[in-house]
Design a protein around this motif. Structure first.
Motif, PDB file in Angstrom:
ATOM      1  N   GLY A 162     -22.270  53.094 -54.013  1.00  0.00           N
ATOM      2  CA  GLY A 162     -23.086  52.451 -52.978  1.00  0.00           C
ATOM      3  C   GLY A 162     -23.241  50.954 -53.182  1.00  0.00           C
ATOM      4  N   GLY A 163     -23.208  50.513 -54.440  1.00  0.00           N
ATOM      5  CA  GLY A 163     -23.462  49.112 -54.737  1.00  0.00           C
ATOM      6  C   GLY A 163     -22.482  48.156 -54.082  1.00  0.00           C
ATOM      7  N   GLU A 164     -21.254  48.592 -53.850  1.00  0.00           N
ATOM      8  CA  GLU A 164     -20.242  47.682 -53.295  1.00  0.00           C
ATOM      9  C   GLU A 164     -20.674  47.167 -51.917  1.00  0.00           C
ATOM     10  OE1 GLU A 164     -16.164  49.101 -53.122  1.00  0.00           O
ATOM     11  OE2 GLU A 164     -16.489  49.822 -51.104  1.00  0.00           O
ATOM     12  N   VAL A 165     -21.410  48.003 -51.190  1.00  0.00           N
ATOM     13  CA  VAL A 165     -21.941  47.566 -49.897  1.00  0.00           C
ATOM     14  C   VAL A 165     -23.376  47.049 -50.056  1.00  0.00           C
ATOM     15  CG1 VAL A 165     -22.602  48.355 -47.582  1.00  0.00           C
ATOM     16  CG2 VAL A 165     -20.526  49.245 -48.660  1.00  0.00           C
ATOM     17  N   GLN A 166     -24.194  47.834 -50.729  1.00  0.00           N
ATOM     18  CA  GLN A 166     -25.639  47.574 -50.689  1.00  0.00           C
ATOM     19  C   GLN A 166     -26.059  46.396 -51.566  1.00  0.00           C
ATOM     20  OE1 GLN A 166     -26.704  51.565 -51.736  1.00  0.00           O
ATOM     21  NE2 GLN A 166     -25.555  52.322 -49.980  1.00  0.00           N
ATOM     22  N   HIS A 167     -25.265  46.096 -52.604  1.00  0.00           N
ATOM     23  CA  HIS A 167     -25.601  44.948 -53.449  1.00  0.00           C
ATOM     24  C   HIS A 167     -24.878  43.679 -53.000  1.00  0.00           C
ATOM     25  CE1 HIS A 167     -26.475  47.989 -56.958  1.00  0.00           C
ATOM     26  NE2 HIS A 167     -27.312  48.096 -55.944  1.00  0.00           N
ATOM     27  N   ALA A 168     -24.057  43.782 -51.978  1.00  0.00           N
ATOM     28  CA  ALA A 168     -23.345  42.588 -51.496  1.00  0.00           C
ATOM     29  C   ALA A 168     -24.362  41.551 -51.023  1.00  0.00           C
ATOM     30  CB  ALA A 168     -22.402  42.971 -50.355  1.00  0.00           C
ATOM     31  N   VAL A 169     -24.107  40.303 -51.376  1.00  0.00           N
ATOM     32  CA  VAL A 169     -25.088  39.246 -51.112  1.00  0.00           C
ATOM     33  C   VAL A 169     -24.712  38.486 -49.839  1.00  0.00           C
ATOM     34  CG1 VAL A 169     -26.148  37.150 -52.042  1.00  0.00           C
ATOM     35  CG2 VAL A 169     -25.584  39.052 -53.572  1.00  0.00           C
ATOM     36  N   ARG A 170     -25.707  38.313 -48.981  1.00  0.00           N
ATOM     37  CA  ARG A 170     -25.500  37.609 -47.706  1.00  0.00           C
ATOM     38  C   ARG A 170     -25.544  36.099 -47.920  1.00  0.00           C
ATOM     39  NH1 ARG A 170     -28.829  39.921 -43.079  1.00  0.00           N
ATOM     40  NH2 ARG A 170     -29.953  37.980 -43.455  1.00  0.00           N
ATOM     41  N   ASP A 172     -27.654  34.115 -46.877  1.00  0.00           N
ATOM     42  CA  ASP A 172     -29.020  33.632 -47.155  1.00  0.00           C
ATOM     43  C   ASP A 172     -29.500  34.023 -48.562  1.00  0.00           C
ATOM     44  OD1 ASP A 172     -29.548  36.336 -46.976  1.00  0.00           O
ATOM     45  OD2 ASP A 172     -30.942  36.191 -45.286  1.00  0.00           O
ATOM     46  N   GLY A 173     -28.604  34.618 -49.357  1.00  0.00           N
ATOM     47  CA  GLY A 173     -28.953  34.941 -50.740  1.00  0.00           C
ATOM     48  C   GLY A 173     -29.546  36.324 -50.933  1.00  0.00           C
ATOM     49  N   ARG A 174     -29.931  36.995 -49.837  1.00  0.00           N
ATOM     50  CA  ARG A 174     -30.476  38.359 -49.972  1.00  0.00           C
ATOM     51  C   ARG A 174     -29.328  39.355 -49.986  1.00  0.00           C
ATOM     52  NH1 ARG A 174     -34.765  39.916 -45.482  1.00  0.00           N
ATOM     53  NH2 ARG A 174     -36.143  40.928 -46.969  1.00  0.00           N
ATOM     54  N   ASN A 175     -29.519  40.437 -50.701  1.00  0.00           N
ATOM     55  CA  ASN A 175     -28.450  41.427 -50.616  1.00  0.00           C
ATOM     56  C   ASN A 175     -28.722  42.419 -49.482  1.00  0.00           C
ATOM     57  OD1 ASN A 175     -29.898  43.658 -51.568  1.00  0.00           O
ATOM     58  ND2 ASN A 175     -29.117  43.481 -53.664  1.00  0.00           N
ATOM     59  N   ILE A 176     -27.755  43.279 -49.220  1.00  0.00           N
ATOM     60  CA  ILE A 176     -27.830  44.153 -48.040  1.00  0.00           C
ATOM     61  C   ILE A 176     -28.960  45.177 -48.184  1.00  0.00           C
ATOM     62  CG2 ILE A 176     -26.533  45.818 -46.635  1.00  0.00           C
ATOM     63  CD1 ILE A 176     -25.407  43.018 -46.405  1.00  0.00           C
ATOM     64  N   GLY A 177     -29.091  45.759 -49.392  1.00  0.00           N
ATOM     65  CA  GLY A 177     -30.168  46.738 -49.599  1.00  0.00           C
ATOM     66  C   GLY A 177     -31.526  46.117 -49.336  1.00  0.00           C
ATOM     67  N   ALA A 178     -31.743  44.922 -49.874  1.00  0.00           N
ATOM     68  CA  ALA A 178     -33.024  44.239 -49.680  1.00  0.00           C
ATOM     69  C   ALA A 178     -33.245  43.921 -48.202  1.00  0.00           C
ATOM     70  CB  ALA A 178     -33.061  42.956 -50.504  1.00  0.00           C
ATOM     71  N   THR A 179     -32.167  43.600 -47.505  1.00  0.00           N
ATOM     72  CA  THR A 179     -32.280  43.308 -46.071  1.00  0.00           C
ATOM     73  C   THR A 179     -32.763  44.534 -45.314  1.00  0.00           C
ATOM     74  OG1 THR A 179     -30.475  41.737 -46.302  1.00  0.00           O
ATOM     75  CG2 THR A 179     -30.968  42.479 -44.060  1.00  0.00           C
ATOM     76  N   MET A 180     -32.224  45.697 -45.667  1.00  0.00           N
ATOM     77  CA  MET A 180     -32.655  46.935 -45.001  1.00  0.00           C
ATOM     78  C   MET A 180     -34.133  47.209 -45.284  1.00  0.00           C
ATOM     79  SD  MET A 180     -30.143  47.584 -43.306  1.00  0.00           S
ATOM     80  CE  MET A 180     -28.583  46.708 -43.343  1.00  0.00           C
ATOM     81  N   LEU A 181     -34.540  46.992 -46.533  1.00  0.00           N
ATOM     82  CA  LEU A 181     -35.959  47.194 -46.884  1.00  0.00           C
ATOM     83  C   LEU A 181     -36.839  46.242 -46.066  1.00  0.00           C
ATOM     84  CD1 LEU A 181     -35.516  47.546 -50.743  1.00  0.00           C
ATOM     85  CD2 LEU A 181     -36.204  49.382 -49.170  1.00  0.00           C
TER      86      LEU A 181
END
Ligand SMILES: O=C(O)c1cc(=O)[nH]c(=O)n1[C@@H]1O[C@H](COP(=O)(O)O)[C@@H](O)[C@H]1O
Length: 281
Positions: A162-170, A172-181
């Motif tokens: 899952g990390g390959e998608v969810q830990h990818a950093v945007r 703006d510096g936030r990663n995808i998982g954090a963006t969903m949260l």
């Protein structure tokens, strides 16, 4: 549409009354064999009925994994429909684990399938994938608000890939998982006692202190038992958000079947470990 009390409020009450454990209904072919059942619709029906009868009057949440029912085509879906209705009638909340996600107009049809009160598969909540963009889920968010149901959005999944998608950093510096949260926190703002829009966050993930898990919504936490996490890990993984965690155990309970007493005893052991771990925070 006449609607239920919001899912978040119903879930909070169920967790207070019954404890936070969510038992998965995952009729793997290997489990059917271990239970002495055939890998056919009759075996599926017997398995699912046994779990529902053993659990639905005591656990807060049951989570049928749709894939194991879909495997048998329309007759498998018929078993799923019956299981959902029986579980809800016996007082459990049903989270349908179908992990749906598509462009908005198609997402609307998925939402109708699982979250419209007149659907044969009507469930209290649905797991959804936001990886066509969080906004693609908006028809499901809207219908959930209307019908008093909820969503669990895949944010930080329990599987190592899952990390390959969810830990990818945007950018703006936030990663995808954090963006969903972040999207979910906005969805749940101001809701009491708990919002209806939850995140899936694996119990296997170790220290998540770099994430803001205070989304004012439930955190469905699979990974306890067969995937190696334990109830004792929950406080370290979830910190102060642990009181909103709904820990899921599927194979860790189901491998104790088909005897209903042994299934209940296994679930009670997990429930007790969860109470001890969460109560200590
Ligand atoms: O959405 C889920 O429930 C889910 C998300 C996730 O990140 N990891 C995960 O294991 N799940 C589901 O949770 C269940 C875990 O089953 P066990 O590993 O047997 O306890 C399965 O039905 C998975 O599909």
């Amino acid at each position: 549409m006449s609607s239920l009390e919001p899912f978040g409020a119903r879930l909070r009450r169920a967790m207070d009354e019954r404890g936070a454990l969510c038992v998965g209904i995952d009729p793997h072919a290997s489990l059917l064999a271990e239970w002495g059942l055939n890998d056919d619709v009759a075996g599926l029906e017997r398995f699912s009925r046994t779990v529902v009868e053993a659990m639905a009057d005591r656990v807060a949440v049951l989570k049928p994994q749709s894939a194991f029912f879909e495997r048998f085509g329309s007759r498998g879906i018929a078993v799923l429909e019956k299981s959902v209705a029986q579980a809800r009638a016996a007082g459990a909340l049903v989270v349908m684990d179908a992990k749906r996600g598509d462009i908005g107009s198609t997402m609307a049809a998925y939402a109708e399938t699982f979250l419209h009160k007149d659907s044969p598969l009507f469930s209290d909540a649905l797991t959804v994938s936001p990886y066509l963009g969080y906004g693609s889920l908006s028809p499901a968010v809207a219908l959930a608000r209307e019908s008093g149901t909820g969503l669990f959005v895949l944010a930080l999944t329990s599987n190592p890939e899952g990390g390959e998608v969810q830990h990818a950093v945007r950018t703006d510096g936030r990663n995808i998982g954090a963006t969903m949260l972040g999207h979910l926190a906005a969805e749940n703002a101001g809701e009491e006692p708990l919002g209806s829009f939850g995140a899936v966050v694996g119990a296997t993930l170790g220290d998540l202190s770099s994430y803001d898990l205070d989304i004012n919504g439930p955190l469905l936490a699979p990974g306890i038992g067969a995937q190696g996490a334990t109830a004792a890990d929950l406080p370290a993984v979830f910190g102060s958000a642990v009181r909103n965690v709904v820990p899921n155990v599927s194979r860790g309970v189901l491998r104790h079947g088909p005897d209903a007493g042994r299934l209940r005893a296994a679930a009670e052991r997990f429930a007790e470990e969860i109470r001890a771990a969460v109560g200590a925070v």
